[in-house]
Scaffold this motif. Structure first.
Motif, mmCIF file in Angstrom:
data_model
loop_
_atom_site.group_PDB
_atom_site.id
_atom_site.type_symbol
_atom_site.label_atom_id
_atom_site.label_comp_id
_atom_site.label_asym_id
_atom_site.label_seq_id
_atom_site.Cartn_x
_atom_site.Cartn_y
_atom_site.Cartn_z
ATOM 1 N N ILE A 44 0.914 -1.403 0.346
ATOM 2 C CA ILE A 44 -0.023 0.486 -0.176
ATOM 3 C C ILE A 44 0.675 1.291 -0.201
ATOM 4 O O ILE A 44 0.928 2.069 -0.861
ATOM 5 C CB ILE A 44 -1.046 -0.019 0.781
ATOM 6 C CG1 ILE A 44 -2.008 -1.120 0.697
ATOM 7 C CG2 ILE A 44 -2.034 1.600 1.659
ATOM 8 C CD1 ILE A 44 -2.982 -1.473 1.926
ATOM 9 N N ALA A 45 1.434 1.111 0.898
ATOM 10 C CA ALA A 45 2.948 2.678 0.366
ATOM 11 C C ALA A 45 2.827 2.279 -0.480
ATOM 12 O O ALA A 45 3.693 3.478 -0.757
ATOM 13 C CB ALA A 45 3.896 2.501 2.511
ATOM 14 N N GLY A 46 3.602 1.592 -0.773
ATOM 15 C CA GLY A 46 4.354 1.637 -2.401
ATOM 16 C C GLY A 46 3.389 2.305 -3.178
ATOM 17 O O GLY A 46 4.479 3.367 -4.084
ATOM 18 N N ALA A 47 2.316 1.321 -3.531
ATOM 19 C CA ALA A 47 1.692 1.965 -4.370
ATOM 20 C C ALA A 47 1.122 3.738 -4.013
ATOM 21 O O ALA A 47 0.733 4.032 -4.928
ATOM 22 C CB ALA A 47 -0.279 1.743 -4.242
ATOM 23 N N VAL A 48 1.421 4.144 -2.824
ATOM 24 C CA VAL A 48 0.574 5.643 -2.644
ATOM 25 C C VAL A 48 1.968 6.288 -2.977
ATOM 26 O O VAL A 48 1.744 7.593 -3.485
ATOM 27 C CB VAL A 48 0.306 5.868 -1.006
ATOM 28 C CG1 VAL A 48 -0.010 7.413 -0.800
ATOM 29 C CG2 VAL A 48 -0.949 4.893 -0.501
ATOM 30 N N LEU A 49 3.122 6.303 -2.193
ATOM 31 C CA LEU A 49 4.253 6.438 -2.664
ATOM 32 C C LEU A 49 4.364 6.696 -3.918
ATOM 33 O O LEU A 49 5.213 7.950 -4.474
ATOM 34 C CB LEU A 49 5.609 6.145 -1.981
ATOM 35 C CG LEU A 49 5.291 6.948 -0.289
ATOM 36 C CD1 LEU A 49 6.275 5.373 0.478
ATOM 37 C CD2 LEU A 49 5.767 7.902 -0.072
ATOM 38 N N GLY A 50 4.480 5.801 -5.107
ATOM 39 C CA GLY A 50 4.924 5.649 -6.488
ATOM 40 C C GLY A 50 6.431 6.398 -6.559
ATOM 41 O O GLY A 50 7.162 6.303 -5.707
ATOM 42 N N GLY A 51 6.733 6.096 -7.491
ATOM 43 C CA GLY A 51 8.016 6.208 -7.826
ATOM 44 C C GLY A 51 9.512 5.219 -7.695
ATOM 45 O O GLY A 51 8.730 4.077 -7.805
ATOM 46 N N VAL A 52 10.468 5.720 -7.788
ATOM 47 C CA VAL A 52 11.512 4.474 -7.319
ATOM 48 C C VAL A 52 11.523 3.868 -6.118
ATOM 49 O O VAL A 52 10.799 2.609 -6.042
ATOM 50 C CB VAL A 52 13.057 4.937 -7.916
ATOM 51 C CG1 VAL A 52 13.851 4.072 -7.023
ATOM 52 C CG2 VAL A 52 12.831 5.895 -9.308
ATOM 53 N N LEU A 53 10.788 4.822 -5.076
ATOM 54 C CA LEU A 53 10.817 4.171 -4.230
ATOM 55 C C LEU A 53 9.558 3.055 -3.923
ATOM 56 O O LEU A 53 9.474 2.584 -3.356
ATOM 57 C CB LEU A 53 11.127 5.530 -2.550
ATOM 58 C CG LEU A 53 10.946 4.839 -1.292
ATOM 59 C CD1 LEU A 53 11.896 3.976 -0.934
ATOM 60 C CD2 LEU A 53 10.672 6.225 -0.626
ATOM 61 N N GLY A 54 8.402 3.682 -4.072
ATOM 62 C CA GLY A 54 6.946 2.863 -4.375
ATOM 63 C C GLY A 54 7.078 2.062 -4.991
ATOM 64 O O GLY A 54 6.823 0.462 -4.165
ATOM 65 N N ALA A 55 7.916 1.964 -6.454
ATOM 66 C CA ALA A 55 7.793 0.584 -6.809
ATOM 67 C C ALA A 55 9.070 -0.734 -5.693
ATOM 68 O O ALA A 55 8.752 -1.604 -6.049
ATOM 69 C CB ALA A 55 9.034 1.041 -8.360
ATOM 70 N N LEU A 56 9.987 -0.050 -5.703
ATOM 71 C CA LEU A 56 11.187 -0.626 -4.849
ATOM 72 C C LEU A 56 10.576 -1.546 -3.651
ATOM 73 O O LEU A 56 10.893 -3.071 -3.285
ATOM 74 C CB LEU A 56 12.587 -0.127 -4.374
ATOM 75 C CG LEU A 56 13.630 0.231 -5.754
ATOM 76 C CD1 LEU A 56 14.145 1.113 -4.779
ATOM 77 C CD2 LEU A 56 14.616 -0.724 -5.896
ATOM 78 N N MET A 57 9.461 -0.394 -3.003
ATOM 79 C CA MET A 57 8.655 -1.021 -1.592
ATOM 80 C C MET A 57 8.391 -2.197 -2.010
ATOM 81 O O MET A 57 7.847 -3.835 -1.867
ATOM 82 C CB MET A 57 8.288 -0.552 -1.014
ATOM 83 C CG MET A 57 8.421 0.893 -0.793
ATOM 84 S SD MET A 57 7.563 1.863 -0.027
ATOM 85 C CE MET A 57 7.377 1.570 1.404
ATOM 86 N N ILE A 58 7.151 -2.331 -3.882
ATOM 87 C CA ILE A 58 6.645 -3.048 -4.553
ATOM 88 C C ILE A 58 7.493 -4.307 -5.471
ATOM 89 O O ILE A 58 6.636 -5.712 -4.401
ATOM 90 C CB ILE A 58 5.370 -3.046 -5.151
ATOM 91 C CG1 ILE A 58 4.675 -1.900 -4.764
ATOM 92 C CG2 ILE A 58 4.600 -4.119 -5.874
ATOM 93 C CD1 ILE A 58 3.758 -1.515 -5.725
ATOM 94 N N LEU A 59 8.516 -4.106 -5.152
ATOM 95 C CA LEU A 59 9.374 -4.856 -5.869
ATOM 96 C C LEU A 59 9.891 -6.386 -4.700
ATOM 97 O O LEU A 59 9.804 -7.709 -4.804
ATOM 98 C CB LEU A 59 10.492 -4.510 -6.764
ATOM 99 C CG LEU A 59 9.604 -3.880 -8.139
ATOM 100 C CD1 LEU A 59 11.309 -3.809 -8.447
ATOM 101 C CD2 LEU A 59 9.276 -4.745 -8.527
ATOM 102 N N VAL A 60 9.931 -5.678 -3.633
ATOM 103 C CA VAL A 60 10.750 -6.216 -2.218
ATOM 104 C C VAL A 60 9.712 -7.536 -1.588
ATOM 105 O O VAL A 60 10.466 -9.103 -1.821
ATOM 106 C CB VAL A 60 10.741 -5.363 -1.233
ATOM 107 C CG1 VAL A 60 10.660 -6.744 -0.148
ATOM 108 C CG2 VAL A 60 11.968 -4.331 -1.467
#
Length: 106
Positions: A44-60
């Motif tokens: 959820i944080a990755g989707a809300v934040l977006g960008g590289v950081l959000g994508a990395l959170m989801i990729l983890v």
């Protein structure tokens, strides 16, 4: 239920499975509710934040799910394999959208 035959594994897979044993032992002692909460927060944080950081959170999370699927793969039948691949594909798609959408807005 059908009994599943023993599965022979390659030396590389055996090495990866053996190296994964300590992490799996630690995970088995971790509360399930806490693990679900961590996964949900990351996605959820990755989707809300977006960008590289959000994508990395989801990729983890996708990488974690992929690792678990890899370990179980030889013992799974086709429907079970598809059920493991579907959420990983969805997570990869969400990570791509989260990473790209932020780039389009900037």
């Amino acid at each position: 239920m059908s009994s599943r035959p023993e599965v022979s594994v390659s030396p590389l897979r055996a090495k990866i499975q053996h190296a994964s044993d300590p992490a799996l032992q630690r995970l088995s002692r971790f509360p399930v509710a806490a693990m679900v909460a961590i996964v949900l927060v990351l996605v959820i944080a990755g989707a809300v934040l977006g960008g590289v950081l959000g994508a990395l959170m989801i990729l983890v999370v996708a990488g974690f799910a992929g690792w678990l699927a890899y370990l179980a793969w030889p013992r799974l039948e086709t429907p079970e394999r598809l059920m493991r691949l579907a959420p990983i594909a969805l997570l990869l798609a969400v990570a791509l959208v989260a990473g790209v959408s932020h780039q389009l807005l900037v």
